[in-house]
Enzyme design. Structure first.
Site, PDB file in Angstrom:
ATOM      1  N   TYR A  50      45.871 105.010  31.028  1.00 44.69           N
ATOM      2  CA  TYR A  50      44.993 104.549  32.118  1.00 44.69           C
ATOM      3  C   TYR A  50      44.824 105.651  33.164  1.00 44.69           C
ATOM      4  O   TYR A  50      43.702 106.000  33.543  1.00 44.69           O
ATOM      5  CB  TYR A  50      45.585 103.284  32.748  1.00 44.69           C
ATOM      6  N   SER A  57      40.616 105.239  39.985  1.00 45.00           N
ATOM      7  CA  SER A  57      41.827 104.556  40.478  1.00 45.00           C
ATOM      8  C   SER A  57      42.750 105.590  41.105  1.00 45.00           C
ATOM      9  O   SER A  57      42.708 106.773  40.727  1.00 45.00           O
ATOM     10  CB  SER A  57      42.550 103.890  39.302  1.00 45.00           C
TER      11      SER A  57
HETATM   12  N1  LIG Z   1      42.128  95.711  40.292  1.00 47.89           N
HETATM   13  C1  LIG Z   1      42.770  96.851  40.516  1.00 47.89           C
HETATM   14  O1  LIG Z   1      43.928  96.859  41.002  1.00 47.89           O
HETATM   15  C2  LIG Z   1      42.088  98.156  40.222  1.00 47.89           C
HETATM   16  C3  LIG Z   1      42.612  99.309  40.812  1.00 47.89           C
HETATM   17  C4  LIG Z   1      42.001 100.527  40.568  1.00 47.89           C
HETATM   18  C5  LIG Z   1      40.890 100.582  39.746  1.00 47.89           C
HETATM   19  N2  LIG Z   1      40.403  99.451  39.174  1.00 47.89           N
HETATM   20  C6  LIG Z   1      39.222  99.578  38.306  1.00 47.89           C
HETATM   21  O2  LIG Z   1      38.200  98.738  38.793  1.00 47.89           O
HETATM   22  C7  LIG Z   1      37.284  98.437  37.745  1.00 47.89           C
HETATM   23  C8  LIG Z   1      36.931  96.967  37.785  1.00 47.89           C
HETATM   24  O3  LIG Z   1      38.095  96.209  37.490  1.00 47.89           O
HETATM   25  P1  LIG Z   1      38.479  94.873  38.272  1.00 47.89           P
HETATM   26  O4  LIG Z   1      39.754  95.126  38.967  1.00 47.89           O
HETATM   27  O5  LIG Z   1      37.318  94.350  39.039  1.00 47.89           O
HETATM   28  O6  LIG Z   1      38.832  93.923  37.022  1.00 47.89           O
HETATM   29  P2  LIG Z   1      38.156  92.580  36.460  1.00 47.89           P
HETATM   30  O7  LIG Z   1      38.063  91.558  37.531  1.00 47.89           O
HETATM   31  O8  LIG Z   1      38.953  92.242  35.235  1.00 47.89           O
HETATM   32  O9  LIG Z   1      36.683  93.035  36.045  1.00 47.89           O
HETATM   33  C9  LIG Z   1      36.452  93.867  34.928  1.00 47.89           C
HETATM   34  C10 LIG Z   1      34.975  93.827  34.586  1.00 47.89           C
HETATM   35  O10 LIG Z   1      34.735  94.685  33.442  1.00 47.89           O
HETATM   36  C11 LIG Z   1      33.929  93.978  32.522  1.00 47.89           C
HETATM   37  N3  LIG Z   1      34.146  94.429  31.157  1.00 47.89           N
HETATM   38  C12 LIG Z   1      35.339  94.534  30.495  1.00 47.89           C
HETATM   39  N4  LIG Z   1      35.116  94.928  29.234  1.00 47.89           N
HETATM   40  C13 LIG Z   1      33.777  95.089  29.089  1.00 47.89           C
HETATM   41  C14 LIG Z   1      32.943  95.464  28.001  1.00 47.89           C
HETATM   42  N5  LIG Z   1      33.447  95.755  26.784  1.00 47.89           N
HETATM   43  N6  LIG Z   1      31.598  95.522  28.192  1.00 47.89           N
HETATM   44  C15 LIG Z   1      31.084  95.204  29.405  1.00 47.89           C
HETATM   45  N7  LIG Z   1      31.819  94.844  30.474  1.00 47.89           N
HETATM   46  C16 LIG Z   1      33.157  94.776  30.311  1.00 47.89           C
HETATM   47  C17 LIG Z   1      34.338  92.519  32.698  1.00 47.89           C
HETATM   48  O11 LIG Z   1      33.279  91.653  32.326  1.00 47.89           O
HETATM   49  P3  LIG Z   1      33.185  90.759  30.977  1.00 47.89           P
HETATM   50  O12 LIG Z   1      34.565  90.315  30.624  1.00 47.89           O
HETATM   51  O13 LIG Z   1      32.230  89.662  31.365  1.00 47.89           O
HETATM   52  O14 LIG Z   1      32.587  91.681  29.976  1.00 47.89           O
HETATM   53  C18 LIG Z   1      34.516  92.422  34.201  1.00 47.89           C
HETATM   54  O15 LIG Z   1      33.283  92.184  34.825  1.00 47.89           O
HETATM   55  C19 LIG Z   1      37.963  98.905  36.447  1.00 47.89           C
HETATM   56  O16 LIG Z   1      37.381 100.121  36.017  1.00 47.89           O
HETATM   57  C20 LIG Z   1      39.409  99.137  36.862  1.00 47.89           C
HETATM   58  O17 LIG Z   1      40.048 100.114  36.070  1.00 47.89           O
HETATM   59  C21 LIG Z   1      40.973  98.238  39.398  1.00 47.89           C
END
Ligand SMILES: NC(=O)c1ccc[n+]([C@@H]2O[C@H](COP(=O)([O-])OP(=O)(O)OC[C@H]3O[C@@H](n4cnc5c(N)ncnc54)[C@H](OP(=O)(O)O)[C@@H]3O)[C@@H](O)[C@H]2O)c1
Length: 238
Positions: A148, A138
């Site tokens: 984070y 991130s």
């Molecule tokens: N959205 C943003 O603004 C942003 C910005 C920078 C970085 N990121 C990073 O991008 C990545 C993806 O996040 P996202 O934004 O796509 O959020 P999201 O839509 O909430 O997706 C998160 C994913 O992680 C999975 N997950 C969570 N806990 C888990 C566990 N214990 N075991 C296996 N899978 C798990 C969830 O699946 P289940 O619930 O089905 O397990 C879901 O598929 C993260 O690492 C986040 O830190 C996001």
């Protein structure tokens, strides 16, 4: 004939990595806890792109589940060529009020899990002389933002080192550093979009983030910061 394993593929950026890698002809292994969401995505991708898609439902915070994923990654008979360490969740920024066990789970999912999965992937990738590891970090990794930012900073630093060490051997490691991106992340963390104090124009689309990052991954970059505006912001922060 590439196979990619994506963690957190049931939603947001992970599901988008699945769509874009399938569109490029990659077979997939989809990992997350929500089996139904993974099965739905798998059915769509098989029909649309004629690729093989396996579902590996696992809670990466449960050692036995995680070990199954590690074994799948290390299986020499079904090589994984692309590993996308993407699963993650957010916590409120008030570290002092957060449950300490939630903080430890957060640290494990963002640091221990990608470290273990990378460790499982490397021996096979190095023996074959090629592989791609994508660590979804991130922009928060460049700017202090509670635990984070600290976790994502670990991932960026580790990816930089690993890309320098393993890149010349054909295995690249890229830390992808998105800014605020429309996914389920903020709502799940109890922060609906708009309550982060950022203007509308600061929000990115997951499809753009993934497309730009895959371009950088293909070029073997250690760090990918999708979008010009966040490149500029990180330059200022530095
Ligand atoms: N959205 C943003 O603004 C942003 C910005 C920078 C970085 N990121 C990073 O991008 C990545 C993806 O996040 P996202 O934004 O796509 O959020 P999201 O839509 O909430 O997706 C998160 C994913 O992680 C999975 N997950 C969570 N806990 C888990 C566990 N214990 N075991 C296996 N899978 C798990 C969830 O699946 P289940 O619930 O089905 O397990 C879901 O598929 C993260 O690492 C986040 O830190 C996001």
């Amino acid at each position: 004939m590439t196979t990619a394993l994506i963690t957190g593929a049931s939603s947001g950026l992970g599901a988008e990595y699945a769509r874009q890698l399938a569109a490029r002809g990659a077979d997939l292994v989809l990992v997350a806890r929500d089996r139904d969401a993974l099965e739905d995505l798998a059915t769509t991708l098989r029909a649309r792109y004629r690729v093989e898609v396996a579902v590996l439902a696992a809670d990466l915070l449960k050692p036995r589940h995680r070990a199954r994923v590690e074994r799948r990654i290390a299986d020499p008979d079904q090589p994984i060529e692309v590993l996308v360490n993407n699963a993650g969740f957010g916590l409120p920024l008030a570290f002092e009020r957060n449950d300490i066990d939630d903080e430890v789970r957060h640290l494990d999912l963002h640091v221990e899990v990608p470290m273990r999965l990378t460790h499982a992937a490397l021996p096979g990738m190095l023996a074959r002389g090629h592989g791609r590891i994508v660590n979804v970090a991130s922009v928060a990794g460049f700017m202090p933002r509670s635990t984070y930012g600290a976790c994502k900073g670990w991932l960026i630093s580790f990816s930089r080192w690993a890309n320098g060490r393993y890149g010349p051997k054909g295995v690249t490691v890229t830390a992808v550093c998105p800014g605020f991106t429309h996914t389920n992340f903020h709502e799940r963390a109890g922060l609906p979009p708009g309550q982060e104090g950022v203007a509308d124009w600061m929000w990115l689309d997951a499809s753009d983030v993934v497309r730009e990052s895959l371009h950088d991954v293909a070029r073997g970059r250690a760090v990918s910061i999708p979008s010009g505006k966040y490149k500029l912001l990180v330059a200022f922060a530095r």
